[in-house]
Design a protein around this motif. Structure first.
Motif, mmCIF file in Angstrom:
data_model
loop_
_atom_site.group_PDB
_atom_site.id
_atom_site.type_symbol
_atom_site.label_atom_id
_atom_site.label_comp_id
_atom_site.label_asym_id
_atom_site.label_seq_id
_atom_site.Cartn_x
_atom_site.Cartn_y
_atom_site.Cartn_z
ATOM 1 N N MET A 1 0.931 -1.173 0.008
ATOM 2 C CA MET A 1 0.029 -0.100 0.072
ATOM 3 C C MET A 1 0.954 1.404 0.130
ATOM 4 O O MET A 1 1.744 1.161 0.748
ATOM 5 N N GLY A 2 0.543 2.069 -0.864
ATOM 6 C CA GLY A 2 1.526 3.322 -0.928
ATOM 7 C C GLY A 2 0.929 4.482 0.054
ATOM 8 O O GLY A 2 -0.087 4.340 0.675
ATOM 9 N N PHE A 3 1.842 5.249 0.313
ATOM 10 C CA PHE A 3 1.499 6.303 1.380
ATOM 11 C C PHE A 3 0.628 7.264 0.696
ATOM 12 O O PHE A 3 0.802 7.818 -0.477
ATOM 13 N N SER A 4 -0.479 7.587 1.310
ATOM 14 C CA SER A 4 -1.558 8.220 0.727
ATOM 15 C C SER A 4 -1.381 9.732 0.491
ATOM 16 O O SER A 4 -1.753 10.403 -0.274
ATOM 17 N N LEU A 5 -0.285 10.289 1.371
ATOM 18 C CA LEU A 5 0.044 11.578 1.445
ATOM 19 C C LEU A 5 1.182 11.967 0.264
ATOM 20 O O LEU A 5 1.805 13.115 0.366
ATOM 21 N N ALA A 6 1.565 10.993 -0.379
ATOM 22 C CA ALA A 6 2.915 11.040 -1.109
ATOM 23 C C ALA A 6 2.831 12.293 -2.263
ATOM 24 O O ALA A 6 3.727 13.036 -2.471
ATOM 25 N N GLY A 7 1.615 12.643 -2.554
ATOM 26 C CA GLY A 7 1.469 13.716 -3.490
ATOM 27 C C GLY A 7 1.639 14.996 -3.058
ATOM 28 O O GLY A 7 2.233 15.855 -3.066
ATOM 29 N N LEU A 8 1.140 15.052 -1.585
ATOM 30 C CA LEU A 8 1.343 16.457 -0.665
ATOM 31 C C LEU A 8 2.772 16.479 -0.256
ATOM 32 O O LEU A 8 3.422 17.505 -0.353
ATOM 33 N N LEU A 9 3.437 15.374 0.053
ATOM 34 C CA LEU A 9 4.704 15.303 0.342
ATOM 35 C C LEU A 9 5.606 16.120 -0.820
ATOM 36 O O LEU A 9 6.544 16.666 -0.607
ATOM 37 N N ARG A 10 5.518 15.501 -2.249
ATOM 38 C CA ARG A 10 6.001 15.833 -3.302
ATOM 39 C C ARG A 10 5.826 17.396 -3.288
ATOM 40 O O ARG A 10 6.807 18.322 -3.691
ATOM 41 N N LEU A 11 4.681 17.996 -3.255
ATOM 42 C CA LEU A 11 4.223 19.302 -3.386
ATOM 43 C C LEU A 11 5.043 20.285 -2.252
ATOM 44 O O LEU A 11 5.656 21.269 -2.435
ATOM 45 N N ARG A 12 5.195 19.502 -0.791
ATOM 46 C CA ARG A 12 5.858 20.181 0.111
ATOM 47 C C ARG A 12 7.444 20.428 -0.100
ATOM 48 O O ARG A 12 8.152 21.149 0.169
ATOM 49 N N HIS A 13 7.875 19.241 -0.632
ATOM 50 C CA HIS A 13 9.403 19.366 -1.039
ATOM 51 C C HIS A 13 9.732 20.203 -2.389
ATOM 52 O O HIS A 13 10.689 20.917 -2.196
ATOM 53 N N LEU A 14 8.526 20.592 -3.252
ATOM 54 C CA LEU A 14 8.683 21.511 -4.154
ATOM 55 C C LEU A 14 8.618 22.778 -3.659
ATOM 56 O O LEU A 14 9.523 23.759 -3.958
ATOM 57 N N GLU A 15 7.817 23.027 -2.524
ATOM 58 C CA GLU A 15 7.769 24.431 -2.039
ATOM 59 C C GLU A 15 9.054 24.754 -1.155
ATOM 60 O O GLU A 15 9.493 25.860 -1.033
ATOM 61 N N GLU A 16 9.535 23.619 -0.454
ATOM 62 C CA GLU A 16 10.625 23.779 0.194
ATOM 63 C C GLU A 16 11.951 24.112 -0.790
ATOM 64 O O GLU A 16 12.768 25.167 -0.442
ATOM 65 N N GLU A 17 12.073 23.434 -1.916
ATOM 66 C CA GLU A 17 13.015 23.802 -2.908
ATOM 67 C C GLU A 17 12.837 25.255 -3.654
ATOM 68 O O GLU A 17 13.709 25.935 -3.554
ATOM 69 N N GLU A 18 11.595 25.802 -3.800
ATOM 70 C CA GLU A 18 11.418 27.170 -4.152
ATOM 71 C C GLU A 18 11.798 27.997 -3.059
ATOM 72 O O GLU A 18 12.422 29.101 -3.462
ATOM 73 N N ALA A 19 11.487 27.834 -1.794
ATOM 74 C CA ALA A 19 11.654 28.681 -0.899
ATOM 75 C C ALA A 19 13.318 28.759 -0.544
ATOM 76 O O ALA A 19 13.791 29.756 -0.340
ATOM 77 N N GLY A 20 13.989 27.651 -0.621
ATOM 78 C CA GLY A 20 15.506 27.654 -0.717
ATOM 79 C C GLY A 20 16.072 28.440 -1.794
ATOM 80 O O GLY A 20 16.858 28.988 -1.581
#
Length: 143
Positions: A1-20
């Motif tokens: 079973m996959g992590f159901s919040l994987a899409g949100l985690l990818r979004l958070r990583h993108l936001e973190e990268e943009e903020a960096g």
């Protein structure tokens, strides 16, 4: 079973990268402004040239006044850049915190999935072992 919040985690990583990246840009602007400010301060602090005439003295005074005005403007820009860098640092920290929270949830999920898979595998092995024991006990009774 996959992590159901994987899409949100990818979004958070993108936001973190943009903020960096925004933080890096803000720090770069701050450093450039500081370098220009230091250069002007060095020029203002330079030794007095031998002034040969009143016209040269007036030109030197005008250049220094212009440099002081430019320095004041650069100091104001520097304050603005420091504020922007502080805000970018806070945004990066907040983005990193949001990512970390989801990463911990993902780790817990992955651990729970691994435990469930191992439990299922162990149950299957136990069932196979008990079936083999029952068959061997039954085979001994036939002898």
């Amino acid at each position: 079973m996959g992590f159901s919040l994987a899409g949100l985690l990818r979004l958070r990583h993108l936001e973190e990268e943009e903020a960096g990246q925004a933080l890096a840009r803000a720090n770069s602007r701050l450093e450039e402004n500081s370098a220009r400010e230091a250069q002007i301060r060095r020029k203002l602090g330079g030794g007095d040239d031998d002034v040969a005439s009143v016209e040269v003295l007036r030109a030197v005074a005008a250049a220094r006044a212009s440099s002081r005005s430019m320095l004041a403007e650069l100091e104001a820009v520097g304050r603005s850049h420091r504020q922007a860098a502080d805000e970018a640092r806070a945004a990066f920290s907040a983005a990193r915190t949001r990512s970390k929270g989801l990463e911990r949830l993902e780790e817990k999920h992955d651990l729970a999935v691994a435990v469930a898979e191992l439990r299922t595998e162990q149950n299957a092995l136990d069932e196979i072992a008990s079936g083999a024991r029952t068959r061997s006990e039954g085979a001994e009774g036939w002898r």
